[in-house]
Design an enzyme around this catalytic site. Structure first.
Site, PDB file in Angstrom:
ATOM      1  N   ASP A   1       2.033 -14.152  15.064  1.00  0.00           N
ATOM      2  CA  ASP A   1       3.422 -14.177  14.621  1.00  0.00           C
ATOM      3  C   ASP A   1       3.421 -13.993  13.111  1.00  0.00           C
ATOM      4  OD1 ASP A   1       4.187 -14.704  17.230  1.00  0.00           O
ATOM      5  OD2 ASP A   1       4.144 -16.874  16.944  1.00  0.00           O
TER       6      ASP A   1
ATOM      7  N   ASP B   1       9.385 -14.203  27.566  1.00  0.00           N
ATOM      8  CA  ASP B   1       9.350 -15.466  26.836  1.00  0.00           C
ATOM      9  C   ASP B   1       9.970 -16.515  27.747  1.00  0.00           C
ATOM     10  OD1 ASP B   1       8.205 -14.432  24.551  1.00  0.00           O
ATOM     11  OD2 ASP B   1      10.122 -14.040  23.573  1.00  0.00           O
TER      12      ASP B   1
END
Length: 259
Positions: free
Chosen positions: A130, A11
């Protein structure tokens, strides 16, 4: 038995490797380029790179960082964050990505998946989701809701139905990010992963919650995932990629080992 994969996730925020817990309290923790090389040298099967603020900041992904990472690894490399059209996808491939992850923009405009699949191939088009647990309701009968913009915007969209739709539109792989499990190191959301894996005919990558080697075994067997994504447990040095794969092998999970 099909070979299972261990996938590391980078990330990236403002060019730095970052980590959060349940998509909040994000901290910079290092250099993504050096980490990519470290994991590749240690036998990683695949690398996933997310520019985690590209969508929420309404900007394009940082191609210079993608290029730098791509120059250090020679394994499948999947990149996402801020992909809104085919031009964005092509730029990522030119920068060194092998697969392109679409997420928020695909929820808003589902035809993006078909456009990417046609332009760069189904095998290179990945739908990243997500997902957050919610009370069962008419719009989310599974109790799992799709959330976009880095976990900031709930969409009232059932995750299982979206997974099916995404595959129908041309996604060749799914990455399932559990917001509830993210960064907790308490284990993957096995129920979520299994429900989606059973609902679609394409590979499913489980993401969010890995903290111990046992968690990988659980999600790759009980959760029926094709790959287990790890982040915190390797980023902080508690485990190594080679050690995780050796453990999986010892537990009877078929993985690709380096000898």
């Amino acid at each position: 038995m099909l070979t299972k994969r261990v996938v590391a996730c980078l990330d990236v925020r403002d060019g730095n490797l970052a980590k959060s817990i349940r998509f909040v309290d994000t901290q910079n923790i290092g250099d993504p380029v050096s980490k990519a090389k470290e994991y590749y040298d240690d036998g990683l099967d695949e690398l996933v790179f997310y520019d985690i603020t590209a969508s929420s900041d309404h900007r394009s992904i940082m191609l210079d960082v993608v290029e730098a990472v791509a120059g250090q690894i020679f394994i499948p490399f999947s990149v996402g964050g801020g992909v809104r059209n085919v031009d964005d996808a092509n730029r990522l491939l030119w920068a060194g990505a092998e697969k392109v992850n679409v997420n928020s923009a695909a929820v808003v405009r589902p035809e993006l998946i078909s456009e990417c699949a046609k332009a760069i191939g189904i095998q290179n088009t990945v739908l990243s989701m997500d997902v957050k647990r919610v009370a069962v309701n008419s719009t989310c009968p599974s109790g799992f809701e799709v959330v976009i913009n880095g976990g900031r915007t709930p969409m009232g969209l059932d995750a299982i139905q979206w997974a099916k739709q995404g595959v129908m539109l041309g996604a060749g792989e799914l990455v399932i990010n559990s917001i509830d499990a993210d960064g907790t190191r308490q284990g993957y959301d096995i129920d979520l992963t299994r429900q989606i894996a059973e609902a679609v005919p394409v590979p499913v990558v489980a993401s969010g919650g890995a903290g111990q080697p046992e968690h990988l075994v659980e999600v790759l067997t009980e959760g029926k995932a094709d790959a287990a994504l790890v982040a915190s447990m390797v980023h902080y040095g508690d485990y190594t990629v080679s050690g995780l794969k050796a453990y999986l092998h010892q537990q009877g999970v078929k993985v690709r080992l380096r000898y």
